[in-house]
Scaffold this active site. Structure first.
Site, mmCIF file in Angstrom:
data_model
loop_
_atom_site.group_PDB
_atom_site.id
_atom_site.type_symbol
_atom_site.label_atom_id
_atom_site.label_comp_id
_atom_site.label_asym_id
_atom_site.label_seq_id
_atom_site.Cartn_x
_atom_site.Cartn_y
_atom_site.Cartn_z
ATOM 1 N N ASP A 6 0.859 -1.186 0.000
ATOM 2 C CA ASP A 6 0.000 0.000 0.000
ATOM 3 C C ASP A 6 0.893 1.232 0.000
ATOM 4 O O ASP A 6 1.534 1.537 1.005
ATOM 5 C CB ASP A 6 -0.907 -0.017 1.232
ATOM 6 C CG ASP A 6 -1.641 1.290 1.457
ATOM 7 O OD1 ASP A 6 -1.967 1.961 0.454
ATOM 8 O OD2 ASP A 6 -1.878 1.647 2.634
ATOM 9 N N GLY A 8 1.152 4.893 0.270
ATOM 10 C CA GLY A 8 0.444 6.092 0.691
ATOM 11 C C GLY A 8 1.321 7.323 0.570
ATOM 12 O O GLY A 8 2.509 7.231 0.233
ATOM 13 N N THR A 10 2.449 9.209 2.920
ATOM 14 C CA THR A 10 3.435 9.303 3.991
ATOM 15 C C THR A 10 4.284 8.042 4.104
ATOM 16 O O THR A 10 5.510 8.117 4.203
ATOM 17 C CB THR A 10 2.741 9.563 5.344
ATOM 18 O OG1 THR A 10 1.952 10.760 5.242
ATOM 19 C CG2 THR A 10 3.765 9.736 6.461
ATOM 20 N N THR A 13 3.269 0.707 3.123
ATOM 21 C CA THR A 13 3.011 -0.380 4.053
ATOM 22 C C THR A 13 3.000 -1.708 3.305
ATOM 23 O O THR A 13 2.305 -1.854 2.303
ATOM 24 C CB THR A 13 1.673 -0.183 4.780
ATOM 25 O OG1 THR A 13 1.666 1.102 5.424
ATOM 26 C CG2 THR A 13 1.461 -1.260 5.830
ATOM 27 N N ASP A 109 -6.447 3.686 -3.106
ATOM 28 C CA ASP A 109 -6.461 3.366 -1.678
ATOM 29 C C ASP A 109 -7.879 3.315 -1.127
ATOM 30 O O ASP A 109 -8.208 2.457 -0.305
ATOM 31 C CB ASP A 109 -5.617 4.376 -0.902
ATOM 32 C CG ASP A 109 -6.067 5.825 -1.104
ATOM 33 O OD1 ASP A 109 -6.658 6.137 -2.160
ATOM 34 O OD2 ASP A 109 -5.808 6.655 -0.208
#
Length: 255
Positions: A6, A8, A10, A13, A109
């Site tokens: 994932d 993102g 920031t 993951t 997402d």
């Protein structure tokens, strides 16, 4: 084993699944630029430390909201795992039908979170993701993504405070002992955390009210979601691995 990724704004993951069991998770920062070799070697080293043989990784699926990362990351998976990853995007079966005015504007997402929540908890379900942005996405009983709200995340709000107000310091984001703050740091913490709680309760209530749906399950995820979920009855479930579960579910739809 399946490696789920994932990407993102920031953090990136990673999750490793054996059948339907999540074996381990780990993270890398998104904002640091990496070559495909740096990605590949970094992932292999972390897998080794978690006692996972990379040769047991047979498939990889990625959801990303950061296009700039994808060339290096995709190349790393191909080079170091000899796997062409599945990328969540147009043409991929997700189990979620987007019925908003412009489906292409809904980020990967959010689709993955919706898929994870619907597969695990059924519908109607309201999915809250406390990430860089705070998102509220409503999925009906048939698995249709019908509406979404986007708000600044807690960290974005905090950054705005200390960058745009010269005398306000950087702080740790946590709930203070009382909302009746008597100094600067707890004052900022109260505004950020209780402000997010108030926003959450109002938006959840309003979305359920205007939708007319009954028995809506409210599921939260995201790094700071636990802080909010612990402080309000508006959230039924906090699931820190919802996005990874969504990737597992979508992977199962491809066969």
């Amino acid at each position: 084993m399946l490696l789920t990724i994932d990407v993102g704004n920031t953090n990136i993951t990673f999750g490793v699944f054996e059948e339907k069991s999540l074996i381990t998770t780990f993270r890398m920062t998104t904002k640091q630029q990496r070559t495909s070799d740096e990605f590949g070697i970094g992932i292999l080293e972390i897998l080794e430390r978690n006692k996972i043989d990379e040769t047991h990784i047979h498939n990889v699926i990625i959801a990303s909201v950061v296009p700039d990362v994808m060339h290096s990351l995709n190349s790393a998976i191909i080079k170091y795992f000899d796997i062409t990853p599945i990328i969540v995007g147009p043409g991929i079966k997700t189990g979620i039908r987007v019925v908003t005015e412009n489906p292409k504007q809904i980020g990967a997402d959010r689709i993955v979170d919706a898929a994870g929540a619907y597969s695990l908890y059924g519908g109607p379900v309201l999915v809250l993701d406390f990430g860089t942005a705070t998102t509220y996405d409503l999925v009906d009983a048939t698995g249709s993504f019908v509406a979404g709200v986007t708000a600044p995340g807690i960290r974005i709000s905090a950054k705005a405070l200390w960058e745009d107000a010269a005398k306000l310091p950087k702080i740790e984001i946590q709930k203070p002992n009382s909302i009746l703050a008597q100094e600067t740091i707890s004052s900022m913490q109260a505004g950020l955390v209780y402000g997010q709680i108030g926003q959450t309760e109002y938006i959840v209530r309003k979305m359920i009210q205007e939708s007319g749906y009954k028995n809506v399950k409210v599921v939260a995820t995201g790094g700071l979601g636990r802080i909010i979920a612990n402080e309000t009855d508006s959230i039924d479930i906090y699931d820190p691995h919802l996005t990874l579960s969504g990737l597992l579910f979508i992977y199962g739809k491809q066969s």
